[in-house]
Scaffold this motif. Structure first.
Motif, mmCIF file in Angstrom:
data_model
loop_
_atom_site.group_PDB
_atom_site.id
_atom_site.type_symbol
_atom_site.label_atom_id
_atom_site.label_comp_id
_atom_site.label_asym_id
_atom_site.label_seq_id
_atom_site.Cartn_x
_atom_site.Cartn_y
_atom_site.Cartn_z
ATOM 1 N N ILE A 241 0.912 -1.300 0.004
ATOM 2 C CA ILE A 241 -0.114 0.080 -0.119
ATOM 3 C C ILE A 241 0.900 1.155 0.008
ATOM 4 O O ILE A 241 1.647 1.468 0.793
ATOM 5 N N HIS A 242 0.556 2.015 -1.288
ATOM 6 C CA HIS A 242 1.578 3.297 -1.255
ATOM 7 C C HIS A 242 0.913 4.463 -0.394
ATOM 8 O O HIS A 242 -0.189 4.351 0.011
ATOM 9 N N PRO A 243 1.911 5.426 -0.115
ATOM 10 C CA PRO A 243 1.109 6.617 0.720
ATOM 11 C C PRO A 243 0.355 7.347 -0.166
ATOM 12 O O PRO A 243 -0.920 7.796 0.491
ATOM 13 N N SER A 244 0.350 7.177 -1.455
ATOM 14 C CA SER A 244 -0.726 8.042 -2.129
ATOM 15 C C SER A 244 -2.131 7.339 -2.089
ATOM 16 O O SER A 244 -3.153 7.998 -2.237
ATOM 17 N N LEU A 245 -2.029 6.031 -1.881
ATOM 18 C CA LEU A 245 -3.710 5.248 -1.564
ATOM 19 C C LEU A 245 -4.087 5.727 -0.317
ATOM 20 O O LEU A 245 -5.276 5.943 -0.189
ATOM 21 N N LEU A 246 -3.256 6.071 0.781
ATOM 22 C CA LEU A 246 -3.761 6.744 1.921
ATOM 23 C C LEU A 246 -4.525 7.977 1.730
ATOM 24 O O LEU A 246 -5.289 8.446 2.260
ATOM 25 N N ALA A 247 -3.669 8.811 0.662
ATOM 26 C CA ALA A 247 -4.351 10.122 0.293
ATOM 27 C C ALA A 247 -5.502 9.879 -0.322
ATOM 28 O O ALA A 247 -6.544 10.885 -0.183
ATOM 29 N N LEU A 248 -5.885 8.964 -1.307
ATOM 30 C CA LEU A 248 -7.011 8.659 -1.836
ATOM 31 C C LEU A 248 -8.176 8.069 -1.039
ATOM 32 O O LEU A 248 -9.084 8.834 -0.914
ATOM 33 N N LEU A 371 -0.477 6.536 -7.298
ATOM 34 C CA LEU A 371 -1.002 7.860 -7.899
ATOM 35 C C LEU A 371 -0.302 9.125 -7.756
ATOM 36 O O LEU A 371 0.270 9.503 -6.864
ATOM 37 N N SER A 372 -0.432 9.853 -9.031
ATOM 38 C CA SER A 372 0.563 11.074 -9.095
ATOM 39 C C SER A 372 -0.336 12.165 -8.355
ATOM 40 O O SER A 372 -1.375 11.994 -8.133
ATOM 41 N N PRO A 373 0.503 13.241 -7.764
ATOM 42 C CA PRO A 373 -0.033 14.272 -7.053
ATOM 43 C C PRO A 373 -1.150 14.845 -8.034
ATOM 44 O O PRO A 373 -2.090 15.577 -7.393
ATOM 45 N N THR A 374 -0.923 14.952 -9.226
ATOM 46 C CA THR A 374 -1.760 15.671 -10.251
ATOM 47 C C THR A 374 -3.189 14.804 -10.143
ATOM 48 O O THR A 374 -4.306 15.582 -10.173
ATOM 49 N N LEU A 375 -3.085 13.376 -10.379
ATOM 50 C CA LEU A 375 -4.151 12.788 -10.129
ATOM 51 C C LEU A 375 -5.160 12.684 -8.970
ATOM 52 O O LEU A 375 -6.367 12.931 -8.753
ATOM 53 N N LEU A 376 -4.274 13.022 -7.905
ATOM 54 C CA LEU A 376 -4.951 12.920 -6.531
ATOM 55 C C LEU A 376 -5.609 14.367 -6.368
ATOM 56 O O LEU A 376 -6.606 14.644 -5.892
ATOM 57 N N GLY A 377 -4.966 15.496 -7.007
ATOM 58 C CA GLY A 377 -5.757 16.868 -6.886
ATOM 59 C C GLY A 377 -6.864 16.967 -7.928
ATOM 60 O O GLY A 377 -7.536 17.386 -7.485
ATOM 61 N N LEU A 378 -6.659 16.117 -8.860
ATOM 62 C CA LEU A 378 -7.920 16.063 -9.668
ATOM 63 C C LEU A 378 -9.310 15.384 -8.946
ATOM 64 O O LEU A 378 -10.379 15.841 -8.899
ATOM 65 N N MET A 379 -8.976 14.398 -8.224
ATOM 66 C CA MET A 379 -10.001 13.680 -7.266
ATOM 67 C C MET A 379 -10.434 14.767 -6.087
ATOM 68 O O MET A 379 -11.737 14.851 -6.020
ATOM 69 N N GLY A 380 -9.445 15.409 -5.613
ATOM 70 C CA GLY A 380 -9.760 16.337 -4.527
ATOM 71 C C GLY A 380 -10.488 17.587 -5.225
ATOM 72 O O GLY A 380 -11.603 17.916 -4.389
ATOM 73 N N LEU A 381 -10.194 18.116 -6.253
ATOM 74 C CA LEU A 381 -10.999 19.003 -6.902
ATOM 75 C C LEU A 381 -12.437 18.674 -7.213
ATOM 76 O O LEU A 381 -13.403 19.545 -6.971
#
Length: 395
Positions: A241-248, A371-381
């Motif tokens: 489990i990557h840290p990006s998944l925790l952000a997701l 997941l890249s920061p851009t993709l996480l930003g898109l989900m957050g937006l």
């Protein structure tokens, strides 16, 4: 006839016999020299036979279960002769013609030609194992097998194209247990989703409509849950489990939590609005009392409320009741009291397509996509837009 030794009684040999004796000695010497020359010339001129070459090593068989984290024993013909001029400790397995770097023998028996391996995934062999085990079509896969130098070519083997061996991708025992657990978990969740408010909006009575924030949180939970189980079954790796998944997960949980907070700030769906406070009666001269009402309204605001009630009437309880009941999963997720909304459709579409991409990465690469920061930003937006439109709706 040789001349006898001279004595006082016998005279010396005549000169003819002395010459014959010297001639005989010279002939004997010449014969010996001729024999030596003939032997020397024979050794130089005779064709030389090539020296016998050692038999090239060959894999005769594999004993054990070819699977990750299982020991196997490989029998190699001619291993001792090969090891006399090479380092047997540098021999690695070759599966489908690809070497497994870093997988060296744990035990070597040159007398019997045996090599013992314990295959594991390491940093050097991870890409090879990903190609071998990724995109599985079943519990096992037929492969060729041999051993050879890590920087050379594999030995000849009986397990070639015509004698493939089975490589176990998923253990039948652990795979069956994990499949049963996953299926039971999904069935329990589906039952609870249909009969309880586990992903619905809470209402005072009955079952409320499905909630988009809770639905998104449930989708990402099960995607990560299923992927984690599948990767563990194939690779025996538990740190995936990557840290990006925790952000997701944080984004989806934050969306559901923000929606719940907004819903809690207004009247619950399906409840009738509180009755309007009666305006204080005017005195005999038609004057309103100067004190405020119980809710702190001034006389001007009270007059405005009375005029609004007179013009529009009270809210219809049937309308409130209709908004508090479910009209199907898709309708509940994409619409609100005012109809279908694009902000809801946007977050729903992003969740589905990213879920497909996520599962594809797990199936082919045996790892959860980072997941890249851009993709996480898109989900957050997208989630922020949904919450932003919900604020004025609730007011």
């Amino acid at each position: 006839m040789p001349c006898p030794r001279p004595s006082p009684r016998s005279p010396a040999c005549p000169p003819t016999q002395a010459r014959q004796r010297r001639h005989f000695q010279r002939a004997a010497v010449l014969r010996i020299v001729a024999l030596l020359l003939a032997a020397l010339l024979g050794s130089l001129l005779s064709p030389r036979l090539p020296a016998a070459e050692p038999v090239p090593p060959r894999v005769l068989g594999l004993h054990g279960h070819l699977e990750l984290d299982y020991s196997i024993t490989v029998r190699v013909q001619g291993l001792a002769a090969w090891a006399a001029h090479n380092d047997a400790r540098r021999l690695v397995p070759f599966i489908d013609g690809r070497a497994l770097p870093g997988t060296f023998p744990e035990s070597i028996d040159l007398g019997n030609g045996l090599l013992v391996y314990h295959p594991r995934i390491n940093d050097d062999s991870r890409s090879v194992w990903t190609d071998l085990l990724g995109a599985p079509e079943g519990m096992q896969r037929a492969v060729t097998f041999s051993v050879g130098p890590v920087d050379g070519s594999p030995f000849a083997s009986v397990h070639d194209e015509h004698g493939r061996v089975q490589l176990t991708v998923i253990s039948p025992i652990y795979g069956g247990i994990a499949l049963a657990v996953v299926v039971v978990t999904l069935l329990v969740f589906v039952h609870l989703a249909r009969t309880t408010s586990i992903i619905r909006k809470p209402v005072p009575f009955g079952l409320g409509p499905y909630d988009l924030g809770r639905f998104q949180m449930a989708v990402w939970f099960f995607l990560i849950y299923l992927s984690y189980t599948a990767i563990w079954l194939v690779t025996d790796d538990t740190d995936t489990i990557h840290p990006s998944l925790l952000a997701l997960l944080g984004i989806s949980a934050g969306t559901a939590l923000s929606e719940a907070v907004i819903d809690a700030g207004g009247p619950a769906p399906g409840t009738a609005p509180p009755p309007a406070a009666e305006a204080p009666a005017a005195d005999a001269h038609g004057q309103w009392p100067a004190e405020r009402t119980a809710i702190g309204q001034s006389r001007s605001r009270l007059h405005a409320a009375r005029r609004q009630l007179a013009e529009h009437g009270s809210p219809d309880p049937d309308t409130e009741l209709a908004s508090a009941t479910s009209r199907g999963l898709l309708h509940d997720l994409l619409s609100d009291a005012h109809g279908y909304r694009f902000d809801r459709f946007q977050i729903f579409a992003f969740t589905l397509i990213l879920g497909v991409v996520f599962l594809s990465g797990v199936y082919n690469n045996l790892s959860m996509p980072e997941l890249s920061p851009t993709l996480l930003g898109l989900m957050g937006l997208s989630s922020g837009t949904y919450i932003g439109f919900k604020l004025p709706e609730r007011r």
